[in-house]
Scaffold this motif. Structure first.
Motif, PDB file in Angstrom:
ATOM      1  N   ILE A  14       0.819  -1.207   0.000  1.00 41.38           N
ATOM      2  CA  ILE A  14       0.000   0.000   0.000  1.00 41.38           C
ATOM      3  C   ILE A  14       0.856   1.261   0.000  1.00 41.38           C
ATOM      4  O   ILE A  14       0.475   2.274  -0.568  1.00 41.38           O
ATOM      5  CB  ILE A  14      -0.960  -0.013   1.211  1.00 41.38           C
ATOM      6  N   LEU A  15       2.045   1.189   0.617  1.00 45.49           N
ATOM      7  CA  LEU A  15       2.922   2.355   0.716  1.00 45.49           C
ATOM      8  C   LEU A  15       4.342   1.963   0.355  1.00 45.49           C
ATOM      9  O   LEU A  15       4.843   0.934   0.802  1.00 45.49           O
ATOM     10  CB  LEU A  15       2.886   2.917   2.146  1.00 45.49           C
ATOM     11  N   SER A  16       4.978   2.788  -0.465  1.00 44.15           N
ATOM     12  CA  SER A  16       6.376   2.570  -0.836  1.00 44.15           C
ATOM     13  C   SER A  16       7.133   3.884  -0.722  1.00 44.15           C
ATOM     14  O   SER A  16       6.734   4.891  -1.321  1.00 44.15           O
ATOM     15  CB  SER A  16       6.469   2.033  -2.274  1.00 44.15           C
ATOM     16  N   VAL A  17       8.195   3.867   0.058  1.00 41.52           N
ATOM     17  CA  VAL A  17       9.040   5.040   0.254  1.00 41.52           C
ATOM     18  C   VAL A  17      10.419   4.717  -0.308  1.00 41.52           C
ATOM     19  O   VAL A  17      11.023   3.708   0.061  1.00 41.52           O
ATOM     20  CB  VAL A  17       9.136   5.405   1.751  1.00 41.52           C
ATOM     21  N   ASP A  18      10.908   5.567  -1.208  1.00 40.08           N
ATOM     22  CA  ASP A  18      12.165   5.287  -1.895  1.00 40.08           C
ATOM     23  C   ASP A  18      13.096   6.492  -1.815  1.00 40.08           C
ATOM     24  O   ASP A  18      12.780   7.575  -2.318  1.00 40.08           O
ATOM     25  CB  ASP A  18      11.894   4.933  -3.364  1.00 40.08           C
ATOM     26  N   ALA A  19      14.254   6.284  -1.154  1.00 43.20           N
ATOM     27  CA  ALA A  19      15.310   7.306  -1.069  1.00 43.20           C
ATOM     28  C   ALA A  19      14.766   8.649  -0.603  1.00 43.20           C
ATOM     29  O   ALA A  19      15.136   9.706  -1.120  1.00 43.20           O
ATOM     30  CB  ALA A  19      16.019   7.457  -2.417  1.00 43.20           C
ATOM     31  N   LEU A  20      13.918   8.641   0.416  1.00 43.10           N
ATOM     32  CA  LEU A  20      13.248   9.842   0.882  1.00 43.10           C
ATOM     33  C   LEU A  20      14.215  10.750   1.636  1.00 43.10           C
ATOM     34  O   LEU A  20      14.950  10.300   2.520  1.00 43.10           O
ATOM     35  CB  LEU A  20      12.075   9.465   1.782  1.00 43.10           C
ATOM     36  N   VAL A  21      14.194  12.045   1.301  1.00 48.04           N
ATOM     37  CA  VAL A  21      15.096  13.027   1.895  1.00 48.04           C
ATOM     38  C   VAL A  21      14.277  14.244   2.327  1.00 48.04           C
ATOM     39  O   VAL A  21      13.379  14.698   1.604  1.00 48.04           O
ATOM     40  CB  VAL A  21      16.186  13.471   0.894  1.00 48.04           C
ATOM     41  N   LYS A 182     -12.878   5.731   7.110  1.00 45.61           N
ATOM     42  CA  LYS A 182     -12.462   4.387   6.707  1.00 45.61           C
ATOM     43  C   LYS A 182     -11.166   4.418   5.898  1.00 45.61           C
ATOM     44  O   LYS A 182     -11.111   3.946   4.750  1.00 45.61           O
ATOM     45  CB  LYS A 182     -13.569   3.686   5.921  1.00 45.61           C
ATOM     46  N   PRO A 183     -10.103   4.970   6.460  1.00 41.49           N
ATOM     47  CA  PRO A 183      -8.828   5.034   5.737  1.00 41.49           C
ATOM     48  C   PRO A 183      -8.188   3.652   5.626  1.00 41.49           C
ATOM     49  O   PRO A 183      -8.576   2.713   6.311  1.00 41.49           O
ATOM     50  CB  PRO A 183      -7.985   5.963   6.619  1.00 41.49           C
ATOM     51  N   ARG A 184      -7.183   3.571   4.787  1.00 37.72           N
ATOM     52  CA  ARG A 184      -6.450   2.320   4.618  1.00 37.72           C
ATOM     53  C   ARG A 184      -5.087   2.381   5.297  1.00 37.72           C
ATOM     54  O   ARG A 184      -4.500   1.349   5.608  1.00 37.72           O
ATOM     55  CB  ARG A 184      -6.285   2.024   3.128  1.00 37.72           C
ATOM     56  N   LEU A 185      -4.569   3.592   5.510  1.00 33.31           N
ATOM     57  CA  LEU A 185      -3.263   3.783   6.142  1.00 33.31           C
ATOM     58  C   LEU A 185      -3.396   4.813   7.253  1.00 33.31           C
ATOM     59  O   LEU A 185      -3.995   5.877   7.055  1.00 33.31           O
ATOM     60  CB  LEU A 185      -2.238   4.275   5.113  1.00 33.31           C
ATOM     61  N   LYS A 213     -10.162  -5.621  12.420  1.00 32.24           N
ATOM     62  CA  LYS A 213     -11.535  -5.393  11.977  1.00 32.24           C
ATOM     63  C   LYS A 213     -11.604  -4.660  10.642  1.00 32.24           C
ATOM     64  O   LYS A 213     -12.419  -5.004   9.772  1.00 32.24           O
ATOM     65  CB  LYS A 213     -12.293  -4.602  13.046  1.00 32.24           C
ATOM     66  N   PHE A 214     -10.741  -3.648  10.460  1.00 33.27           N
ATOM     67  CA  PHE A 214     -10.824  -2.794   9.271  1.00 33.27           C
ATOM     68  C   PHE A 214      -9.672  -3.000   8.284  1.00 33.27           C
ATOM     69  O   PHE A 214      -9.575  -2.270   7.300  1.00 33.27           O
ATOM     70  CB  PHE A 214     -10.863  -1.320   9.692  1.00 33.27           C
ATOM     71  N   ASN A 215      -8.786  -3.969   8.537  1.00 33.54           N
ATOM     72  CA  ASN A 215      -7.647  -4.252   7.660  1.00 33.54           C
ATOM     73  C   ASN A 215      -6.768  -3.013   7.464  1.00 33.54           C
ATOM     74  O   ASN A 215      -6.351  -2.679   6.355  1.00 33.54           O
ATOM     75  CB  ASN A 215      -8.117  -4.784   6.306  1.00 33.54           C
ATOM     76  N   LEU A 216      -6.472  -2.322   8.557  1.00 36.21           N
ATOM     77  CA  LEU A 216      -5.697  -1.092   8.503  1.00 36.21           C
ATOM     78  C   LEU A 216      -4.199  -1.376   8.391  1.00 36.21           C
ATOM     79  O   LEU A 216      -3.701  -2.367   8.921  1.00 36.21           O
ATOM     80  CB  LEU A 216      -5.948  -0.258   9.761  1.00 36.21           C
ATOM     81  N   ALA A 217      -3.500  -0.482   7.721  1.00 38.96           N
ATOM     82  CA  ALA A 217      -2.036  -0.491   7.725  1.00 38.96           C
ATOM     83  C   ALA A 217      -1.567   0.632   8.640  1.00 38.96           C
ATOM     84  O   ALA A 217      -2.058   1.756   8.552  1.00 38.96           O
ATOM     85  CB  ALA A 217      -1.490  -0.289   6.318  1.00 38.96           C
ATOM     86  N   TYR A 218      -0.637   0.312   9.544  1.00 43.71           N
ATOM     87  CA  TYR A 218      -0.113   1.301  10.485  1.00 43.71           C
ATOM     88  C   TYR A 218       1.367   1.550  10.229  1.00 43.71           C
ATOM     89  O   TYR A 218       2.147   0.596  10.114  1.00 43.71           O
ATOM     90  CB  TYR A 218      -0.228   0.814  11.930  1.00 43.71           C
ATOM     91  N   LEU A 219       1.746   2.819  10.153  1.00 49.92           N
ATOM     92  CA  LEU A 219       3.146   3.201  10.328  1.00 49.92           C
ATOM     93  C   LEU A 219       3.228   3.675  11.767  1.00 49.92           C
ATOM     94  O   LEU A 219       2.763   4.772  12.092  1.00 49.92           O
ATOM     95  CB  LEU A 219       3.549   4.306   9.355  1.00 49.92           C
ATOM     96  N   PHE A 220       3.794   2.847  12.645  1.00 50.85           N
ATOM     97  CA  PHE A 220       3.726   3.077  14.082  1.00 50.85           C
ATOM     98  C   PHE A 220       5.051   3.652  14.563  1.00 50.85           C
ATOM     99  O   PHE A 220       6.054   2.944  14.675  1.00 50.85           O
ATOM    100  CB  PHE A 220       3.420   1.764  14.802  1.00 50.85           C
ATOM    101  N   ILE A 221       5.057   4.954  14.834  1.00 50.48           N
ATOM    102  CA  ILE A 221       6.260   5.668  15.254  1.00 50.48           C
ATOM    103  C   ILE A 221       6.304   5.699  16.779  1.00 50.48           C
ATOM    104  O   ILE A 221       5.367   6.171  17.426  1.00 50.48           O
ATOM    105  CB  ILE A 221       6.242   7.110  14.697  1.00 50.48           C
ATOM    106  N   SER A 222       7.392   5.198  17.351  1.00 55.57           N
ATOM    107  CA  SER A 222       7.459   5.141  18.809  1.00 55.57           C
ATOM    108  C   SER A 222       8.895   4.937  19.261  1.00 55.57           C
ATOM    109  O   SER A 222       9.744   4.440  18.516  1.00 55.57           O
ATOM    110  CB  SER A 222       6.586   3.998  19.333  1.00 55.57           C
ATOM    111  N   HIS A 223       9.166   5.341  20.513  1.00 57.26           N
ATOM    112  CA  HIS A 223      10.435   4.987  21.148  1.00 57.26           C
ATOM    113  C   HIS A 223      10.218   3.941  22.231  1.00 57.26           C
ATOM    114  O   HIS A 223      11.174   3.517  22.883  1.00 57.26           O
ATOM    115  CB  HIS A 223      11.100   6.233  21.751  1.00 57.26           C
ATOM    116  N   ASP A 224       8.963   3.526  22.433  1.00 54.74           N
ATOM    117  CA  ASP A 224       8.631   2.510  23.426  1.00 54.74           C
ATOM    118  C   ASP A 224       8.697   1.131  22.768  1.00 54.74           C
ATOM    119  O   ASP A 224       7.779   0.708  22.056  1.00 54.74           O
ATOM    120  CB  ASP A 224       7.235   2.764  23.993  1.00 54.74           C
TER     121      ASP A 224
END
Length: 344
Positions: A14-21, A182-185, A213-224
């Motif tokens: 669903i998401l592709s990040v390439d050489a992001l600056v 109803k987002p996907r990401l 339940k909703f088939n969500l994709a998470y980018l989960f940012i954390s230091h925990d």
């Protein structure tokens, strides 16, 4: 229950990040001062699949939150590409971003700061539906009530204001508002760090249940790291604007390969007082993103660093258990040998 790792590779990307600056120009102290550039994100690449959680971890200031903002178009990248469903999103028009917002949402770190103190709970959850012109008034009200139930909040709470809620309730409202379209990401930026420990567990379990339940994709940012291990399928480790290791959750936690990842994992408390657990102490502070070290950016704090580490930046290469690591030790360039200079 923690999410399963099995079968995640078979899900659609669903998401592709390439050489992001993303570089920021630092404000000059006076007109004749030298211009300086903050290298917040410096060439990172990763992907995310439907129904999957990618944990993004690292020390404060390593570029995690900036990465999330770049993915959602809140900040424009200096270079590289972000693709959602195979389509590049960088540089899109405001109208195109408006349509895409239905599929991409964010859960912010501070729930009270993310909520409008002048609006009721129901009005805040309903607002995205109004913005996108979805449903009649009665249909929107029904959707709000359904979403309150989905996040475990009682119906009477809809008439309250944010200051009348507990921290856990505020965060559930933020989650409900993010899910109403109803987002996907969903980009989760430290979604539980401002909550009490007992409430953290409730919100983390809620996120896992909603994902199933909703088939969500998470980018989960954390230091925990405890929370990341509970919720993530895969993990990416950032250091000073770069990704130094990625891999499946269990493989990365049980067998970290990069020296920085090893130090991070050693900091996770072990509840058994008799367990043989040795903490790896890193010396010194992280270098400045304005003037990062040459070569491997971690070499100034690494116990195994050799001359080549300061001269040549290691590439992110595949290692065991589907892990990818940027380290001269792992790729065999140097022999692992702890030196006394850096400590550890």
């Amino acid at each position: 229950m923690a999410p399963l790792d099995t079968g995640s590779a078979d899900r659609a990307e669903i998401l592709s990040v390439d050489a992001l600056v993303r570089h920021f120009s630092k404000r000059r102290a006076h007109p004749f001062a030298k211009s300086e550039v903050i290298r917040a994100v410096d060439g990172i690449s990763f992907d995310l699949r439907e129904g999957e959680t990618l944990g993004l971890v690292g020390e404060s200031g390593c570029g995690k939150t900036t990465t999330g903002r770049l993915v959602l178009g809140i900040d424009e990248p200096t270079g590289g590409t972000v693709r959602f469903d195979g389509k590049a999103v960088s540089g899109m028009s405001a109208a195109a971003w408006r349509d895409l917002r239905r599929d991409m949402q964010m859960i912010f770190q501070d729930p009270m700061g993310a909520l409008d103190p002048r609006m009721t709970v129901a009005a805040q959850i309903e607002e995205p539906l109004k913005i996108h012109g979805i449903g009649t008034k009665d249909e929107r009200r029904a959707k709000v009530l359904d979403m309150l139930a989905a996040v475990g909040l009682p119906e009477p709470i809809r008439t309250r204001y944010p200051h009348e809620l507990s921290g856990g309730q505020q965060q559930r409202v933020v989650i409900a508002r993010a899910l109403i379209l109803k987002p996907r990401l969903i980009v989760c930026d430290e979604p539980v760090s401002a909550l009490d420990v007992s409430v953290q567990a409730q919100v983390v379990n809620l996120l896992a249940d909603l994902q199933a339940k909703f088939n969500l994709a998470y980018l989960f940012i954390s230091h925990d790291l405890k929370v990341v291990r509970h919720l993530s399928h895969r993990v990416a480790v950032m250091y000073l604007g770069e990704i130094v290791e990625t891999g499946p959750r269990d493989a990365l936690f049980d067998n970290p390969l990069h020296p920085y990842t090893q130090a991070l994992m050693s900091a996770v408390p072990v509840p058994d007082p008799e367990a043989d657990h040795q903490r790896i102490i890193l010396t010194g502070d992280p270098p400045s993103p304005i003037n990062p070290p040459t070569g491997c950016r971690f070499h100034t704090r690494c116990s195994y660093a050799e001359a080549v580490c300061a001269e040549k930046a290691p590439a992110l290469k595949t290692a065991g258990h589907d892990q990818r690591v940027a380290c001269h030790i792992v790729d065999g360039t140097i022999t692992p040998r702890r030196t006394a200079a850096a400590g550890g």
